[in-house]
Design a protein around this motif. Sequence first.
Motif, PDB file in Angstrom:
ATOM      1  N   ILE A  31       0.830  -1.198   0.092  1.00  0.00           N
ATOM      2  CA  ILE A  31      -0.143   0.253  -0.050  1.00  0.00           C
ATOM      3  C   ILE A  31       0.933   1.152  -0.158  1.00  0.00           C
ATOM      4  N   ILE A  32       0.547   2.233  -1.095  1.00  0.00           N
ATOM      5  CA  ILE A  32       1.784   3.146  -1.131  1.00  0.00           C
ATOM      6  C   ILE A  32       0.935   4.568  -1.059  1.00  0.00           C
ATOM      7  N   PRO A  33       1.564   5.474  -0.800  1.00  0.00           N
ATOM      8  CA  PRO A  33       1.022   6.979  -0.810  1.00  0.00           C
ATOM      9  C   PRO A  33       1.177   7.695  -2.146  1.00  0.00           C
ATOM     10  N   TRP A  34       0.693   8.920  -2.110  1.00  0.00           N
ATOM     11  CA  TRP A  34       0.720   9.743  -3.084  1.00  0.00           C
ATOM     12  C   TRP A  34       1.891  10.670  -3.489  1.00  0.00           C
ATOM     13  N   ASN A  35       2.695  10.823  -2.496  1.00  0.00           N
ATOM     14  CA  ASN A  35       3.935  11.709  -2.879  1.00  0.00           C
ATOM     15  C   ASN A  35       4.821  11.413  -3.724  1.00  0.00           C
ATOM     16  N   LEU A  42      -0.700  -4.483  -5.461  1.00  0.00           N
ATOM     17  CA  LEU A  42      -0.431  -3.396  -4.777  1.00  0.00           C
ATOM     18  C   LEU A  42      -1.602  -2.423  -4.973  1.00  0.00           C
ATOM     19  N   LYS A  43      -1.897  -1.195  -4.002  1.00  0.00           N
ATOM     20  CA  LYS A  43      -2.914  -0.626  -3.956  1.00  0.00           C
ATOM     21  C   LYS A  43      -2.297   0.914  -4.075  1.00  0.00           C
ATOM     22  N   PRO A  44      -2.366   1.470  -5.228  1.00  0.00           N
ATOM     23  CA  PRO A  44      -1.752   3.089  -5.076  1.00  0.00           C
ATOM     24  C   PRO A  44      -2.791   3.997  -4.260  1.00  0.00           C
ATOM     25  N   ALA A  45      -2.110   5.215  -4.020  1.00  0.00           N
ATOM     26  CA  ALA A  45      -3.103   5.904  -3.115  1.00  0.00           C
ATOM     27  C   ALA A  45      -4.127   6.643  -4.166  1.00  0.00           C
ATOM     28  N   GLU A  46      -5.496   6.802  -3.729  1.00  0.00           N
ATOM     29  CA  GLU A  46      -6.438   7.306  -4.384  1.00  0.00           C
ATOM     30  C   GLU A  46      -6.522   8.538  -5.235  1.00  0.00           C
ATOM     31  N   PHE A  47      -5.385   9.411  -4.794  1.00  0.00           N
ATOM     32  CA  PHE A  47      -5.135  10.701  -5.256  1.00  0.00           C
ATOM     33  C   PHE A  47      -4.148  10.439  -6.762  1.00  0.00           C
ATOM     34  N   VAL A  60       7.092  15.184   1.673  1.00  0.00           N
ATOM     35  CA  VAL A  60       8.090  13.958   1.543  1.00  0.00           C
ATOM     36  C   VAL A  60       8.288  13.510   3.282  1.00  0.00           C
ATOM     37  N   CYS A  61       8.158  12.281   3.375  1.00  0.00           N
ATOM     38  CA  CYS A  61       8.125  11.698   4.569  1.00  0.00           C
ATOM     39  C   CYS A  61       9.449  12.162   5.521  1.00  0.00           C
ATOM     40  N   CYS A  62      10.710  12.097   4.521  1.00  0.00           N
ATOM     41  CA  CYS A  62      11.931  12.764   5.377  1.00  0.00           C
ATOM     42  C   CYS A  62      12.274  14.043   5.051  1.00  0.00           C
ATOM     43  N   VAL A 106       4.074  18.252  14.744  1.00  0.00           N
ATOM     44  CA  VAL A 106       3.312  17.509  13.842  1.00  0.00           C
ATOM     45  C   VAL A 106       3.786  17.490  12.552  1.00  0.00           C
ATOM     46  N   GLU A 107       3.730  16.614  11.823  1.00  0.00           N
ATOM     47  CA  GLU A 107       4.107  16.557  10.389  1.00  0.00           C
ATOM     48  C   GLU A 107       3.152  17.575   9.627  1.00  0.00           C
ATOM     49  N   ILE A 108       3.573  18.632   8.821  1.00  0.00           N
ATOM     50  CA  ILE A 108       2.695  19.751   8.276  1.00  0.00           C
ATOM     51  C   ILE A 108       2.428  18.893   6.601  1.00  0.00           C
ATOM     52  N   GLY A 126       3.020   5.307   4.510  1.00  0.00           N
ATOM     53  CA  GLY A 126       1.732   6.421   4.568  1.00  0.00           C
ATOM     54  C   GLY A 126       2.134   7.118   6.046  1.00  0.00           C
ATOM     55  N   SER A 127       0.657   7.283   6.465  1.00  0.00           N
ATOM     56  CA  SER A 127       0.849   8.029   7.795  1.00  0.00           C
ATOM     57  C   SER A 127       0.942   7.333   9.043  1.00  0.00           C
ATOM     58  N   THR A 128       1.369   7.745   9.973  1.00  0.00           N
ATOM     59  CA  THR A 128       1.835   7.066  11.200  1.00  0.00           C
ATOM     60  C   THR A 128       0.405   6.325  11.816  1.00  0.00           C
ATOM     61  N   GLU A 135       6.746   2.046   6.669  1.00  0.00           N
ATOM     62  CA  GLU A 135       7.452   3.302   6.594  1.00  0.00           C
ATOM     63  C   GLU A 135       6.524   4.709   6.771  1.00  0.00           C
ATOM     64  N   LEU A 136       6.718   5.240   7.940  1.00  0.00           N
ATOM     65  CA  LEU A 136       5.697   6.075   8.339  1.00  0.00           C
ATOM     66  C   LEU A 136       6.256   7.746   8.241  1.00  0.00           C
ATOM     67  N   GLY A 137       5.703   8.500   9.175  1.00  0.00           N
ATOM     68  CA  GLY A 137       6.066   9.873   8.861  1.00  0.00           C
ATOM     69  C   GLY A 137       7.210  10.336   9.578  1.00  0.00           C
ATOM     70  N   GLN A 180      -5.928  21.900   2.631  1.00  0.00           N
ATOM     71  CA  GLN A 180      -6.735  22.399   3.712  1.00  0.00           C
ATOM     72  C   GLN A 180      -6.205  22.269   5.112  1.00  0.00           C
ATOM     73  N   ARG A 181      -5.388  20.983   4.955  1.00  0.00           N
ATOM     74  CA  ARG A 181      -4.827  20.573   6.130  1.00  0.00           C
ATOM     75  C   ARG A 181      -3.494  21.418   6.517  1.00  0.00           C
ATOM     76  N   ILE A 182      -2.646  21.870   5.593  1.00  0.00           N
ATOM     77  CA  ILE A 182      -1.593  22.884   5.602  1.00  0.00           C
ATOM     78  C   ILE A 182      -1.919  24.062   6.039  1.00  0.00           C
TER      79      ILE A 182
HETATM   80  P1  NAI Z   1      -2.725   7.531   4.452  1.00  0.00           P
HETATM   81  O1  NAI Z   1      -1.755   6.888   5.472  1.00  0.00           O
HETATM   82  O2  NAI Z   1      -4.200   7.650   4.877  1.00  0.00           O
HETATM   83  O3  NAI Z   1      -2.839   7.131   3.008  1.00  0.00           O
HETATM   84  C1  NAI Z   1      -1.568   6.309   2.697  1.00  0.00           C
HETATM   85  C2  NAI Z   1      -2.083   5.081   1.889  1.00  0.00           C
HETATM   86  O4  NAI Z   1      -2.751   3.988   2.633  1.00  0.00           O
HETATM   87  C3  NAI Z   1      -3.190   5.294   0.803  1.00  0.00           C
HETATM   88  O5  NAI Z   1      -3.065   4.438  -0.160  1.00  0.00           O
HETATM   89  C4  NAI Z   1      -4.467   5.089   1.411  1.00  0.00           C
HETATM   90  O6  NAI Z   1      -5.637   4.888   0.556  1.00  0.00           O
HETATM   91  C5  NAI Z   1      -4.239   3.904   2.211  1.00  0.00           C
HETATM   92  N1  NAI Z   1      -5.215   3.607   3.434  1.00  0.00           N
HETATM   93  C6  NAI Z   1      -5.632   4.472   4.279  1.00  0.00           C
HETATM   94  N2  NAI Z   1      -6.320   4.091   5.314  1.00  0.00           N
HETATM   95  C7  NAI Z   1      -6.172   2.899   5.354  1.00  0.00           C
HETATM   96  C8  NAI Z   1      -6.449   1.658   5.909  1.00  0.00           C
HETATM   97  N3  NAI Z   1      -7.049   1.804   7.048  1.00  0.00           N
HETATM   98  N4  NAI Z   1      -5.910   0.670   5.767  1.00  0.00           N
HETATM   99  C9  NAI Z   1      -5.154   0.468   4.748  1.00  0.00           C
HETATM  100  N5  NAI Z   1      -4.681   1.394   3.835  1.00  0.00           N
HETATM  101  C10 NAI Z   1      -5.344   2.456   3.898  1.00  0.00           C
HETATM  102  O7  NAI Z   1      -2.222   9.440   4.302  1.00  0.00           O
HETATM  103  P2  NAI Z   1      -3.119  10.475   3.756  1.00  0.00           P
HETATM  104  O8  NAI Z   1      -4.585  10.355   4.515  1.00  0.00           O
HETATM  105  O9  NAI Z   1      -3.284  10.472   2.331  1.00  0.00           O
HETATM  106  O10 NAI Z   1      -2.465  11.721   4.285  1.00  0.00           O
HETATM  107  C11 NAI Z   1      -2.406  12.272   5.563  1.00  0.00           C
HETATM  108  C12 NAI Z   1      -1.135  12.417   6.205  1.00  0.00           C
HETATM  109  O11 NAI Z   1      -0.194  11.270   6.225  1.00  0.00           O
HETATM  110  C13 NAI Z   1      -0.197  13.416   5.300  1.00  0.00           C
HETATM  111  O12 NAI Z   1      -0.595  14.833   5.792  1.00  0.00           O
HETATM  112  C14 NAI Z   1       1.171  13.270   5.967  1.00  0.00           C
HETATM  113  O13 NAI Z   1       1.558  13.768   7.154  1.00  0.00           O
HETATM  114  C15 NAI Z   1       0.987  11.709   6.018  1.00  0.00           C
HETATM  115  N6  NAI Z   1       1.500  10.870   5.022  1.00  0.00           N
HETATM  116  C16 NAI Z   1       2.864  10.611   5.167  1.00  0.00           C
HETATM  117  C17 NAI Z   1       3.521   9.733   4.107  1.00  0.00           C
HETATM  118  C18 NAI Z   1       4.766   9.154   4.102  1.00  0.00           C
HETATM  119  O14 NAI Z   1       5.373   9.097   3.147  1.00  0.00           O
HETATM  120  N7  NAI Z   1       5.481   8.980   5.327  1.00  0.00           N
HETATM  121  C19 NAI Z   1       2.786   9.461   2.846  1.00  0.00           C
HETATM  122  C20 NAI Z   1       1.519  10.225   2.742  1.00  0.00           C
HETATM  123  C21 NAI Z   1       0.913  10.738   3.890  1.00  0.00           C
END
Ligand code: NAI
Length: 797
Positions: free
Chosen positions: A166-170, A192-197, A300-302, A397-399, A245-247, A267-269, A350-352
């Motif tokens: 499962i991967i994020p959108w960045n 693999l599930k890409p991010a919805e955005f 960027v997570c880092c 907090v991670e902006i 993705g997010s923590t 691999e989180l925030g 909006q979050r920013i």
């Molecule tokens: P998110 O963690 O919700 O999304 C990342 C991925 O996880 C997406 O593919 C999403 O569809 C999936 N996902 C969401 N909920 C899930 C669940 N319950 N089970 C399995 N998969 C799930 O991140 P989001 O909401 O897009 O961004 C929110 C915040 O997260 C950002 O503002 C940022 O602070 C942080 N973030 C950190 C990332 C990193 O690379 N460390 C990447 C993306 C977001």
Amino acid sequence: MTNIKELLVSMDYGPAPEVNDHVKTWLSHHGKGVGHYIGGAFVPSSGGGSFEVHNPANDTVLVRVAEGTAADIDNAVAAARKAYGGWSKLTGHQRARHLYALARLVQKRERFLAVLESMDNGKPIRESRDIDVPLVARHFYHHAGWAELAETEFPDHAPLGVCGQIIPWNFPLLMLAWKIAPALAAGNTVVLKPAEFTPLTALAFAEICQEAGLPPGVVNIVTGDGATGAALVAHPDVDKIAFTGSTEVGRLIRQSTAGTGKKLTLELGGKSPFVVFEDADLDAAVEGVVDAIWFNQGQVCCAGSRLLVQEGVAERFYAKLRARMETLRVGDPLDKSTDIGAIVAPVQLQRIRELVAKGQAEGATLWQPKTQMPGAGCFFPPSLFTEVEPASTIAEVEIFGPVAVSMTFRTPGEAVELANNTRYGLAASIWSENLNRALEVAAKVKAGVVWINCTNLFDAASGFGGYRESGFGREGGREGMSEYLVHKAEKSGVAGKDSPALVLSASPATDAHAGEAVAIDRTAKMYIGGKQARPDGGNSYAVHGPAGSVGLAGLGNRKDVRNAVEAAAKASGWGAATAHNRAQVLYYVAENLASRASEFETRLRTMTGCTADAARDEVALAVQRTFWYAAWADKFDGAVHATRTRNVTLAMYEPWGVMGIACPDEAPLLGFVSLVMPAIAMGNRVIAVPSSRHPLAATDLYTVFDTSDVPDGVVNIVTGERDVLVKTLAEHDEVAAVWYFGSQVGSAMVEKAAAGNIKSTWVNYGRALAWTDAGAQGRGFLRRATQVKNIWVPYGE
Ligand code: NAI
């Protein structure tokens, strides 16, 4: 008269748009929408649903993609399972050829993929063209190499099976490469599930898989949102989940996979420090900040999002930084001279905005340049907060936007303290012309990646991943490969029958049987901070062997565990001791244990009823194993990775810090030694919970530790109900990693309880391990007792 330099400075930019006709053609070709990629074919959602994908720079709809349902996930996992048999049986060389073909095709389509990525995500074309896509190709090439070498470099290892990713959108395509390349190289198949955005480059990659002739089902891509991701996580036929993705979501995934046996990497925030010392090259550091926090709009997570600047140069540095910020161009991602593109989606914008407003409300000073902003689309100007309180929201907090928060420090010690004042630990960037100082700080910072006089550098040869709540596991390099493999001994481990944990009630009975508590008597003491300790509750329990009671053990409680953690935390000098010193101490333990062999043999025989031969073997092996880990203490080296030129990238193994270890019932002495010795050899301090049934061989060890110069607090022993005690350890924020060898139920409990601060766990799911076998000793134990820190050191003028 103006000279040429003045002219260049004052001249206005004309637009320099990248051509996107080929992407528009591709999108119109998919006018009816793009389906999931399952079993080598594009298929619509089983539920018939789809959703729009937007270009955040101008809010136009690019295309519709399928909405993944649980049934779609089911189909994709079935396709991956079907393909697994054939794919995992290919030779490494055959798999390498496939990965190589993927790399070539990515390279051939570089321009197309870069433009598509920029339109889908909003990132400047300069970045997608020069950074994201070339790194994607590099990742597939590098892992074609690992596929080739897997059999010889990872002997006795097997792939895991079907991996859910499962991967994020960045970094949509780059994160896909980080996930898919090692999984395939190791012989796994993936869903693999890409991010919805940002699902589009993943779907373009699916076409590349088709064109490259990758066997159907080896790669499957299901588009959808968090619910689709959750269905993938929950699927019973998935062997591993890899998540970026997010923590918050990472924590949910840790909880929901607890006890399932699924391997997990997270691999989180982050809220990574960017430390500028007064002896830094300030102009270079300013450029560093640009790359640290305005690269990819700060999403960027880092990202180096917390600037820590030494007081003496702070004003000068901020002045230079503000001047540089005035020159940053915000605008059309497809314009080749754009520095800062669009934020991925309105909800992120909006979050920013909310976090920036919060920062102002908290009293920090916000500065933004007079940058010309586009009239429409999701844009946010580069921003700098100064006078930020370390405990304020924006400092913690991670902006995840183009917003730097800055604080000052006086001494290097203060810099380290501020740098580590976060629950995260993903990356750090350190700027100083004094390499001595920079390396000293790099060693003290708790982060998985440290960049010295550089920032945001990535390479397939170097592992990437975090400490603390930034997750666990590494991506890239040898470490990353091992996350997709399992030792054959562990894979084929005997599923144990789940014997219920021993429940020791705290009644003050005097005529005790095993399992009942008794008022304190001549009880084997616990061992905390180098001292014998009575249990806090004052209770003990009778330990029974086959011939009746063999003694009493302390019935420890939460307070005892907390005291032990405190003692272990204080013993931090152990991790800093030289490896040679630690080896010496371990040799001494082995020697002292050997000199008392017969006493331990008797203890084992009376306590467990084992034969004299078995007792002799167990003690002899415990001695030998202690020698073995003593030998390794100064040999478990890191590596210097061959990343890009003009960089020395040091991969260093570091201890976790404080570890909790719950020891098995089988082989009560050898099990304890097999786990505790590698942990302390690597510099960890340990709270060990011996077998509840047979604790006395372990408690006898304290006299061995006492006489072997083991510093106070390095090994602590708390006896009692193993599962109750280890729960407190798993929940404790000061404990960085927990190993548990007990029941299936206990394993699930530990994984769930560890989700709090995302600690690393290693549990046996109730499987019996043959502690006398050679497989119960090895480098794998040392690897699990450490985490890798990668330090990038550039050189040259
Ligand atoms: P998110 O963690 O919700 O999304 C990342 C991925 O996880 C997406 O593919 C999403 O569809 C999936 N996902 C969401 N909920 C899930 C669940 N319950 N089970 C399995 N998969 C799930 O991140 P989001 O909401 O897009 O961004 C929110 C915040 O997260 C950002 O503002 C940022 O602070 C942080 N973030 C950190 C990332 C990193 O690379 N460390 C990447 C993306 C977001």
